[in-house]
Motif scaffolding. Structure first.
Motif, PDB file in Angstrom:
ATOM      1  N   ASP A 191      -4.370   3.027   6.763  1.00 25.13           N
ATOM      2  CA  ASP A 191      -5.510   3.952   6.787  1.00 25.13           C
ATOM      3  C   ASP A 191      -5.005   5.357   7.090  1.00 25.13           C
ATOM      4  N   ARG A 248       0.834  -1.207   0.000  1.00 25.20           N
ATOM      5  CA  ARG A 248       0.000   0.000   0.000  1.00 25.20           C
ATOM      6  C   ARG A 248       0.865   1.252   0.000  1.00 25.20           C
ATOM      7  N   ASP A 259      -2.318  -2.717   8.643  1.00 22.27           N
ATOM      8  CA  ASP A 259      -3.699  -2.340   8.343  1.00 22.27           C
ATOM      9  C   ASP A 259      -3.991  -0.944   8.886  1.00 22.27           C
TER      10      ASP A 259
HETATM   11 MG    MG Z   1      -8.158  -1.469   6.870  1.00 21.36          MG
END
Ligand code: MG
Ligand code: NAI
Length: 352
Positions: free
Chosen positions: A247, A106, A243
């Motif tokens: 964000d 990401r 995770d």
């Molecule tokens: Mg997430």
């Protein structure tokens, strides 16, 4: 001409809006280059499917997906009608696990034309490599008793194989980037898993003497994302830490609606799955105002993984020029709708 067979799962909510937009963009790029094309096959799996059939995807869904080169997914979740743990584990996490998509990548990057909520953001360009197969998101645990005696146990599972794989992938990425890897740890609080994580990191880095490294506790790292995001190049993190951090990565870019992601089977044994960071956004679903950039940038990551990095760069250039022209959805302070943003990106690609 190379044809890629892609399974498309728009999913729920805004997934059904942003996925078709991104596909139009990817088709336009393919047409522009003329050396490859996509053959898209749609699957109506998700919460609507669950409400009708009692399962998020058919029993042979995984076998079906294995026949494709890759998977392009929107988002799943209708929290008012289907509990989130049912929808996520029944489709998304099932695919990630069964297809051994053990690496989640990401990026978080300051885009031209986009205002970061940070007051004085320096130019940051971070890639988070998240371990995607185990860690804190394990199926090991249980619940016992009721009332005052109720107990919930959730075990975190860290294997040498998966830990090392994520770290090596991060070091390989850093070689092609700015030569720096930061490990996200929390070995001051978690006394088994994270000291192990630190030990493996110390071992793996021996094989990459040309790469500079840092080790940060995840809480400090979260603060640094706000205070000095420009300090990072590649970050390697466990499933939960990655995770949460990504964000935040989406947030400092300007909106979770633009953050892309790829679930990679780096051995290329099974399809990889490309899906943006954001969810199904039930609060704005069906209004035509969702930001399609996260899904479109996710498409760029698929182009990169297929080896078409020039085409991928064209998509990112088109996104940035659209933002610079002020064609923005309302989550990033504009008043354009999804269709306007898509059309602007398409025009840039056609005219490039
Ligand atoms: Mg997430
Ligand atoms: P969410 O990402 O769907 O929405 C969070 C906030 O960001 C909302 O206010 C939403 O309107 C906004 N937002 C998200 N994407 C946007 C976009 N492209 N354009 C403009 N605004 C956007 O997260 P939330 O609300 O926590 O979850 C909603 C559902 O999605 C839940 O069922 C959840 O489990 C699921 N979910 C699914 C994911 C996936 O499929 N990969 C990831 C995260 C959540």
């Amino acid at each position: 001409m190379h044809t890629y067979k892609i399974a498309v799962i728009p999913g729920d909510g805004i997934g059904k809006e942003v996925v078709p937009a991104a596909i139009e963009v990817l088709n336009a790029v393919a047409e522009k280059y003329g050396t490859f094309q996509f053959d898209w096959t749609y699957f109506p799996w998700g919460c609507d499917y669950y409400l009708e059939h009692g399962e998020m995807m058919p029993k042979d869904g995984i076998e079906t997906l294995k026949q494709f080169d890759h998977i392009f997914l929107g988002a799943v979740g209708m929290p008012d009608l289907v509990p989130d743990h049912v929808s996520l584990w029944g489709l998304l996490i099932k695919i990630r696990r069964e297809m051994k998509q053990s690496i989640n990548v990401r990026p978080a990057k300051l885009l031209k034309g986009l205002e970061s909520p940070l007051k004085h953001p320096n130019n940051f360009d971070i890639t988070v490599v998240r371990e995607n197969s185990e860690g804190e998101y394990s199926e090991s645990g249980g619940r016992m008793h009721h009332g005052d005696d109720e107990i919930a146990i959730q075990n975190a599972v860290f294997t040498r194989k998966a830990t090392e794989r994520a770290m090596r992938y991060a070091f390989e990425l850093a070689k092609k980037s700015r030569g720096h890897v930061t490990s996200a740890t929390k070995s001051n609080g978690l006394t088994y898993s994270m000291p192990f994580w630190d030990e493996v990191f110390a071992e793996v880095k021996q094989d990459y003497p040309e790469i500079a490294t840092a080790v940060n506790h995840i809480d400090a790292l979260a603060a640094f994302f706000v205070m000095k995001p420009e300090a990072f190049d590649v970050i390697v993190a466990s499933n939960l830490f990655g995770d949460i951090l990504t964000d935040l990565g989406g947030a400092i870019m300007g909106s979770i609606g633009i953050a892309p992601a790829a679930n990679l089977n780096i051995e290329r044994e099974f399809p990889s799955m490309f899906e943006p960071v954001h969810g199904s956004a039930p609060d704005i679903a069906g209004l035509g105002v969702a930001n399609p950039i996260g899904q479109i940038w996710t498409g760029k990551m698929m182009l990169d993984f297929l080896g078409y990095t020039d085409a991928g760069q064209l998509v990112l250039d088109a996104i940035e020029s659209t933002l610079e022209a002020g064609v923005k959805t309302r989550d990033i302070g504009g008043s354009s709708n999804l269709e306007d943003v898509k059309n602007s990106i398409l025009t840039y690609i056609e005219e490039a």
